[in-house]
Scaffold this motif. Structure first.
Motif, PDB file in Angstrom:
ATOM      1  N   TYR A 119       0.869  -1.181   0.000  1.00 32.58           N
ATOM      2  CA  TYR A 119       0.000   0.000   0.000  1.00 32.58           C
ATOM      3  C   TYR A 119       0.905   1.229   0.000  1.00 32.58           C
ATOM      4  CZ  TYR A 119      -2.869  -3.827   1.708  1.00 32.58           C
ATOM      5  OH  TYR A 119      -3.481  -5.046   1.857  1.00 32.58           O
ATOM      6  N   ALA A 138       0.960  -6.213   4.134  1.00 31.79           N
ATOM      7  CA  ALA A 138       0.022  -7.156   4.737  1.00 31.79           C
ATOM      8  C   ALA A 138       0.777  -8.111   5.648  1.00 31.79           C
ATOM      9  CB  ALA A 138      -0.710  -7.940   3.654  1.00 31.79           C
ATOM     10  N   HIS A 167      -2.918  -5.335   8.358  1.00 30.63           N
ATOM     11  CA  HIS A 167      -3.707  -5.717   7.186  1.00 30.63           C
ATOM     12  C   HIS A 167      -3.587  -7.230   7.011  1.00 30.63           C
ATOM     13  CE1 HIS A 167      -4.093  -1.489   6.206  1.00 30.63           C
ATOM     14  NE2 HIS A 167      -2.791  -1.376   6.383  1.00 30.63           N
ATOM     15  N   ARG A 212      -9.464  -8.770   4.800  1.00 34.20           N
ATOM     16  CA  ARG A 212     -10.268  -7.667   4.264  1.00 34.20           C
ATOM     17  C   ARG A 212     -11.571  -7.491   5.031  1.00 34.20           C
ATOM     18  NH1 ARG A 212     -10.698  -8.614  -2.055  1.00 34.20           N
ATOM     19  NH2 ARG A 212     -11.714 -10.468  -1.276  1.00 34.20           N
ATOM     20  N   GLY A 213     -11.838  -6.238   5.412  1.00 32.27           N
ATOM     21  CA  GLY A 213     -13.102  -5.886   6.039  1.00 32.27           C
ATOM     22  C   GLY A 213     -13.186  -6.076   7.542  1.00 32.27           C
ATOM     23  N   TRP A 214     -12.203  -6.722   8.153  1.00 29.65           N
ATOM     24  CA  TRP A 214     -12.273  -7.059   9.571  1.00 29.65           C
ATOM     25  C   TRP A 214     -11.083  -6.526  10.373  1.00 29.65           C
ATOM     26  CZ3 TRP A 214     -16.416 -10.051  11.413  1.00 29.65           C
ATOM     27  CH2 TRP A 214     -17.244 -10.577  10.436  1.00 29.65           C
ATOM     28  N   ASN A 215     -10.147  -5.879   9.723  1.00 28.90           N
ATOM     29  CA  ASN A 215      -8.904  -5.478  10.394  1.00 28.90           C
ATOM     30  C   ASN A 215      -9.075  -4.591  11.624  1.00 28.90           C
ATOM     31  OD1 ASN A 215      -7.165  -6.923   8.641  1.00 28.90           O
ATOM     32  ND2 ASN A 215      -7.384  -5.317   7.108  1.00 28.90           N
ATOM     33  N   HIS A 249      -9.303 -17.443   8.375  1.00 26.44           N
ATOM     34  CA  HIS A 249      -9.279 -16.503   7.259  1.00 26.44           C
ATOM     35  C   HIS A 249     -10.315 -16.914   6.216  1.00 26.44           C
ATOM     36  CE1 HIS A 249      -6.388 -14.047   4.458  1.00 26.44           C
ATOM     37  NE2 HIS A 249      -7.559 -13.465   4.594  1.00 26.44           N
ATOM     38  N   ASP A 305     -13.054 -14.343   4.400  1.00 33.11           N
ATOM     39  CA  ASP A 305     -12.778 -13.937   3.012  1.00 33.11           C
ATOM     40  C   ASP A 305     -13.181 -15.108   2.118  1.00 33.11           C
ATOM     41  OD1 ASP A 305     -11.814 -13.197   0.518  1.00 33.11           O
ATOM     42  OD2 ASP A 305      -9.931 -12.394   1.295  1.00 33.11           O
ATOM     43  N   ASP A 352     -14.261 -14.825  -1.056  1.00 37.96           N
ATOM     44  CA  ASP A 352     -14.208 -14.494  -2.483  1.00 37.96           C
ATOM     45  C   ASP A 352     -13.536 -15.602  -3.277  1.00 37.96           C
ATOM     46  OD1 ASP A 352     -15.441 -12.116  -1.959  1.00 37.96           O
ATOM     47  OD2 ASP A 352     -13.678 -10.866  -2.350  1.00 37.96           O
ATOM     48  N   ARG A 380     -10.069 -17.606  -2.955  1.00 35.66           N
ATOM     49  CA  ARG A 380      -8.954 -16.672  -2.757  1.00 35.66           C
ATOM     50  C   ARG A 380      -8.172 -17.041  -1.504  1.00 35.66           C
ATOM     51  NH1 ARG A 380      -6.837 -11.536  -1.738  1.00 35.66           N
ATOM     52  NH2 ARG A 380      -7.923 -10.965   0.163  1.00 35.66           N
ATOM     53  N   LYS A 381      -8.887 -17.389  -0.438  1.00 32.21           N
ATOM     54  CA  LYS A 381      -8.251 -17.771   0.820  1.00 32.21           C
ATOM     55  C   LYS A 381      -8.829 -19.102   1.306  1.00 32.21           C
ATOM     56  CE  LYS A 381      -5.687 -14.168   1.033  1.00 32.21           C
ATOM     57  NZ  LYS A 381      -4.236 -14.300   0.862  1.00 32.21           N
TER      58      LYS A 381
END
Length: 192
Positions: A52, A59, A82, A85-88, A145, A149, A151, A165-166
């Motif tokens: 980033y 990450a 990181h 995604r969405g829960w950090n 994880h 996640d 996706d 993805r995970k």
């Protein structure tokens, strides 16, 4: 008899000061990961990568548990890492060194995770979870994880096929014994 406090080696990532600070009292979730890399040295290399550029961060999980049970802290709980995604902002991440699908993460022909977790890793994980429950007053949930996640992405060998993805910590992670010992409730996709 209480679980002994685990020995944790502190080896913070170079960009930790740039990660968002937070009040640890707001952490209610721990996410279990596996590195999907062959060893701690490669996990460190991946953790140090800046993904980033605008923030100068990458990450990583907060703690890494090696196959021999050694625990290393890359990011303190007071910083948002990181790792999922969405829960950090509300979670901490624990990475277990495990080959996973390495090096063909998204190849549809290489999706099986065949390396078992070691007894030393699981014992160290349970000791770390016990310590986190004692030091993070809001901690009450645990997830993999793969639970958070869900996706799917195009397979690297055939873009017409999709793969998860995970998939970590994967089918060889001993959820039943960990849940029986850790005192945390598992978050599954339907309950999130």
């Amino acid at each position: 008899m209480s679980t002994p406090v685990p020995a944790i080696q502190i080896d913070h990532l170079p960009y930790v000061p740039r990660l968002q600070a937070r009040d640890p009292a707001g952490i209610d979730l721990v996410v279990i990961h596996c590195t999907e890399l062959p060893d701690m040295a490669m996990a460190r290399e991946y953790g140090e990568r800046v993904l980033y550029p605008e923030a100068g961060t990458g990450a990583s999980g907060h703690w890494y548990v090696d196959r021999d049970g050694g625990i290393t802290e890359y990011v303190p709980a007071e910083r948002v890492a990181h790792h999922v995604r969405g829960w950090n902002p509300r979670s901490v991440g624990i990475e277990l060194v495990n080959t996973g699908r390495y090096p063909h993460w998204y190849d549809s022909r290489h999706q099986a995770m065949t390396e078992p977790y070691t007894g030393a890793q699981i014992d160290a994980l349970l000791a770390l979870l016990d310590q986190l429950r004692a030091t993070l007053p809001g901690l009450r949930l645990i997830a993999g994880h793969e639970d958070l996640d869900t996706d799917r992405v195009a397979a690297s060998d055939d873009p017409a096929r999709n793969v998860a993805r995970k998939v970590d910590p994967g089918p060889l992670f001993p959820w039943s014994s960990v849940l029986a010992a850790c005192g945390l409730e598992r978050v599954l996709p339907a309950s999130s």
